[in-house]
Design a protein around this motif. Structure first.
Motif, PDB file in Angstrom:
ATOM      1  N   GLN A   1      18.549 -10.087  33.708  1.00 40.78           N
ATOM      2  CA  GLN A   1      19.134 -10.198  32.367  1.00 40.78           C
ATOM      3  C   GLN A   1      19.205  -8.834  31.700  1.00 40.78           C
ATOM      4  O   GLN A   1      18.296  -8.031  31.801  1.00 40.78           O
ATOM      5  CB  GLN A   1      18.278 -11.148  31.524  1.00 40.78           C
ATOM      6  CG  GLN A   1      18.783 -11.323  30.105  1.00 40.78           C
ATOM      7  CD  GLN A   1      17.904 -12.278  29.296  1.00 40.78           C
ATOM      8  OE1 GLN A   1      17.180 -13.081  29.859  1.00 40.78           O
ATOM      9  NE2 GLN A   1      17.995 -12.177  27.989  1.00 40.78           N
TER      10      GLN A   1
ATOM     11  N   ILE B   1       9.572  -9.586  36.569  1.00 39.60           N
ATOM     12  CA  ILE B   1       8.626 -10.118  35.591  1.00 39.60           C
ATOM     13  C   ILE B   1       7.335 -10.386  36.362  1.00 39.60           C
ATOM     14  O   ILE B   1       7.333 -11.132  37.344  1.00 39.60           O
ATOM     15  CB  ILE B   1       9.161 -11.413  34.936  1.00 39.60           C
ATOM     16  CG1 ILE B   1      10.463 -11.104  34.195  1.00 39.60           C
ATOM     17  CG2 ILE B   1       8.116 -11.984  33.983  1.00 39.60           C
ATOM     18  CD1 ILE B   1      11.156 -12.320  33.623  1.00 39.60           C
TER      19      ILE B   1
ATOM     20  N   SER C   1      14.834 -13.290  31.737  1.00 39.16           N
ATOM     21  CA  SER C   1      14.763 -13.604  33.161  1.00 39.16           C
ATOM     22  C   SER C   1      15.174 -12.377  33.967  1.00 39.16           C
ATOM     23  O   SER C   1      15.787 -11.448  33.436  1.00 39.16           O
ATOM     24  CB  SER C   1      15.684 -14.789  33.484  1.00 39.16           C
ATOM     25  OG  SER C   1      17.016 -14.459  33.133  1.00 39.16           O
ATOM     26  N   VAL C   2      14.827 -12.365  35.240  1.00 38.47           N
ATOM     27  CA  VAL C   2      15.154 -11.239  36.116  1.00 38.47           C
ATOM     28  C   VAL C   2      16.672 -11.081  36.192  1.00 38.47           C
ATOM     29  O   VAL C   2      17.400 -12.058  36.360  1.00 38.47           O
ATOM     30  CB  VAL C   2      14.558 -11.431  37.522  1.00 38.47           C
ATOM     31  CG1 VAL C   2      14.998 -10.318  38.458  1.00 38.47           C
ATOM     32  CG2 VAL C   2      13.038 -11.477  37.446  1.00 38.47           C
TER      33      VAL C   2
END
Length: 139
Positions: A127, A84, A124-125
């Motif tokens: 996911q 992100i 989130s990273v």
């Protein structure tokens, strides 16, 4: 070409295949030559080819309402969020990369299509996301 050994009723046979053209096989059994005609042609095995049916509906482009005060960025395809690149409160212009989505072992850059400020990050990273799942909200 090829050589085979058989045992039938305790008798040993050595079969050498000399040639194979269409449905005629020339072979030698214990030193005696024979021409054998096959009833059916031997089918050559092929590696199966997977064919994917065409989609019933065309792909839907990302729709951004220019008069809307809030814009949602959704996942174009199912995948995993790799990174992100923005934070809540960041101001973005058109073309800025917001995040990287991995799908089918390919990295896809998700870019901003409408200038604005990040109001919420819903992922989130690491996911996994489904198609059309909301990832980022712009205000």
């Amino acid at each position: 070409m090829k050589s085979y050994k058989f045992k039938v009723n305790e008798n040993g046979y050595t079969v050498n295949i000399k040639s194979h053209e269409d449905n005629i096989i020339n072979l030698e059994v214990n030193g005696t030559s024979y021409a054998v005609v096959m009833k059916e042609e031997i089918k050559k095995t092929k590696t199966p080819t997977l064919v994917r049916a065409a989609s019933k509906r065309p792909s839907e482009p990302l729709k951004v309402n220019p008069t809307s005060s809030k814009t949602t960025i959704v996942a174009p395809i199912p995948g995993v969020v790799l990174s992100i690149d923005v934070a809540v409160g960041d101001s973005l212009k058109v073309g800025d990369r917001m995040l990287v989505l991995e799908a089918m072992k390919m990295e896809n850059n998700i870019v901003c299509e409408k200038a604005g400020t990040i109001t919420a990050i819903k992922v989130s990273v690491g996911q996994q996301v489904l198609q059309n799942e909301v990832m980022i909200e712009l205000g």
